[in-house]
Design a protein around this motif. Structure first.
Motif, short mmCIF file in Angstrom:
data_model
loop_
_atom_site.label_atom_id
_atom_site.label_comp_id
_atom_site.label_asym_id
_atom_site.label_seq_id
_atom_site.Cartn_x
_atom_site.Cartn_y
_atom_site.Cartn_z
N PRO A 48 13.68 -23.49 0.42
CA PRO A 48 12.43 -23.14 -0.28
C PRO A 48 12.52 -21.76 -0.93
N PHE A 49 11.75 -21.58 -2.00
CA PHE A 49 11.65 -20.31 -2.71
C PHE A 49 10.18 -19.90 -2.76
N ILE A 50 9.91 -18.66 -2.37
CA ILE A 50 8.53 -18.17 -2.30
C ILE A 50 8.41 -16.88 -3.10
N PHE A 51 7.34 -16.74 -3.89
CA PHE A 51 7.11 -15.46 -4.55
C PHE A 51 6.87 -14.39 -3.49
N GLU A 52 7.47 -13.22 -3.68
CA GLU A 52 7.40 -12.19 -2.64
C GLU A 52 5.98 -11.67 -2.41
N THR A 53 5.16 -11.67 -3.45
CA THR A 53 3.76 -11.28 -3.32
C THR A 53 2.90 -12.27 -4.10
N ASP A 54 1.59 -12.10 -4.00
CA ASP A 54 0.67 -12.96 -4.73
C ASP A 54 0.31 -12.38 -6.10
N ALA A 55 0.96 -11.30 -6.50
CA ALA A 55 0.67 -10.68 -7.80
C ALA A 55 0.91 -11.68 -8.93
N ASP A 56 0.04 -11.66 -9.93
CA ASP A 56 0.12 -12.62 -11.03
C ASP A 56 1.45 -12.56 -11.77
N LEU A 57 2.04 -11.37 -11.85
CA LEU A 57 3.29 -11.21 -12.59
C LEU A 57 4.48 -10.91 -11.68
N GLU A 58 4.39 -11.35 -10.44
CA GLU A 58 5.50 -11.14 -9.49
C GLU A 58 6.80 -11.72 -10.07
N MET A 59 7.86 -10.93 -10.01
CA MET A 59 9.14 -11.34 -10.59
C MET A 59 10.25 -11.38 -9.55
N THR A 60 9.89 -11.63 -8.30
CA THR A 60 10.90 -11.76 -7.24
C THR A 60 10.56 -12.96 -6.36
N LEU A 61 11.57 -13.79 -6.12
CA LEU A 61 11.46 -14.87 -5.16
C LEU A 61 12.21 -14.47 -3.89
N VAL A 62 11.76 -14.95 -2.75
CA VAL A 62 12.46 -14.70 -1.50
C VAL A 62 12.77 -16.03 -0.83
N GLY A 63 13.80 -16.00 0.04
CA GLY A 63 14.16 -17.20 0.76
C GLY A 63 15.23 -16.89 1.79
N HIS A 64 15.73 -17.92 2.44
CA HIS A 64 16.80 -17.72 3.42
C HIS A 64 17.56 -19.03 3.60
N ILE A 65 18.82 -18.90 4.03
CA ILE A 65 19.64 -20.05 4.35
C ILE A 65 20.40 -19.75 5.64
N ALA A 66 21.04 -20.76 6.18
CA ALA A 66 21.78 -20.57 7.44
C ALA A 66 22.90 -19.56 7.26
N GLY A 67 23.06 -18.68 8.23
CA GLY A 67 24.05 -17.63 8.14
C GLY A 67 25.48 -18.13 8.09
N ARG A 68 25.78 -19.29 8.71
CA ARG A 68 27.16 -19.79 8.67
C ARG A 68 27.44 -20.65 7.46
N ASN A 69 26.42 -20.83 6.63
CA ASN A 69 26.61 -21.53 5.36
C ASN A 69 27.60 -20.71 4.51
N ARG A 70 28.59 -21.37 3.94
CA ARG A 70 29.60 -20.66 3.14
C ARG A 70 28.95 -19.86 2.00
N GLN A 71 27.88 -20.41 1.45
CA GLN A 71 27.19 -19.70 0.37
C GLN A 71 26.59 -18.39 0.86
N ALA A 72 26.06 -18.39 2.08
CA ALA A 72 25.50 -17.16 2.66
C ALA A 72 26.59 -16.12 2.84
N LEU A 73 27.75 -16.55 3.31
CA LEU A 73 28.85 -15.63 3.54
C LEU A 73 29.37 -15.02 2.24
N GLU A 74 29.23 -15.75 1.13
CA GLU A 74 29.75 -15.28 -0.15
C GLU A 74 28.71 -14.50 -0.97
N MET A 75 27.46 -14.43 -0.49
CA MET A 75 26.44 -13.69 -1.22
C MET A 75 26.84 -12.24 -1.37
N SER A 76 26.61 -11.70 -2.57
CA SER A 76 26.91 -10.30 -2.80
C SER A 76 25.83 -9.68 -3.68
N GLU A 77 25.72 -8.36 -3.62
CA GLU A 77 24.71 -7.64 -4.39
C GLU A 77 24.87 -7.92 -5.89
#
Length: 228
Positions: A48-77
């Protein structure tokens, strides 16, 4: 292969959603797929993807996945990412056209959100993202559940085993393909055909098309009266 940030969603003008429609869709249909690309190739995870705040123009989504998921391990800044969210969809049979025969097609609603991924490794921030997700999903329920009700220590044991993220939005696009290229009479025929199938997706699409048709009729009547 083109990089993820160079590709745009193909949306014929008639089906294009405006930013208000896209935001509303994400709030009501938060479950989708996180798509990233690394040296090892494409990675895709349902989440799931959730807007970080309820602001009308919020431009950030937040979420999470399992830590041992290969995609999680490859995430980078500042990794480029796409959030793909889909709504109802339905096959449209040519049998339903009465005015002008045509070929089969598919009606659907879908949104693509492109941006920059920021991994969240601070445990307190991870907890805040979980809390935000729960708050949004429990909103409107008769007895909303909160993380405070979790068994003592359970959340703390979970946090090291997930990887949270922020998706800084750079572009939001959505397609709402509901036979808008057909005259009203044909769309009403399609609505009838979809309703007869009894399928969940078809009924949802029929409902959306019906609302559009009713709005179009009301606007036509209003314009007619205004010109008298």
């Amino acid at each position: 292969m083109e990089p993820l940030d160079s590709q745009q969603m193909h949306i014929p003008h008639a089906y294009e959603m405006d930013s208000r429609q896209v935001r509303s869709f994400v709030v009501k249909n938060p479950f989708g797929h996180l798509i990233t690309e690394s040296l090892s190739g494409l990675r895709v995870t349902a989440t799931p993807f959730i807007f970080e705040t309820d602001a009308d123009l919020e431009m950030t989504l937040v979420g999470h996945i399992a830590g041992r998921n290969r995609q999680a391990l490859e995430m980078s800044e500042n990794m480029k990412a796409v959030a793909l969210l889909t709504g109802p969809d339905a096959y449209v049979s040519p049998r339903w056209y009465r005015v002008k025969p045509d070929l089969p097609t598919w009606n659907y609603v879908a949104v693509q959100i492109r941006g920059v991924l920021i991994p969240v490794d601070d445990l307190k921030e991870r907890q805040n993202i979980l809390a935000r997700t729960i708050t949004c999903m429990e909103r409107g329920r008769a007895e909303p559940w909160s993380m405070d009700e979790a068994t003592s220590g359970h959340v703390e044991r979970l946090l090291p085993h997930i990887r949270a993220f922020r998706l800084r939005i750079e572009r939001m696009e959505g397609a709402r393909k509901l036979s808008q290229n057909k005259p009203l009479e044909e769309r009403l025929n399609v609505i009838g055909g979809l309703q007869q199938t009894g399928e969940a997706g078809a009924l949802c699409i029929a409902s959306l098309m019906q609302r559009d048709a009713e709005r179009e009729k009301a606007e036509t009547m209003e314009a007619t009266h205004a010109n008298r």
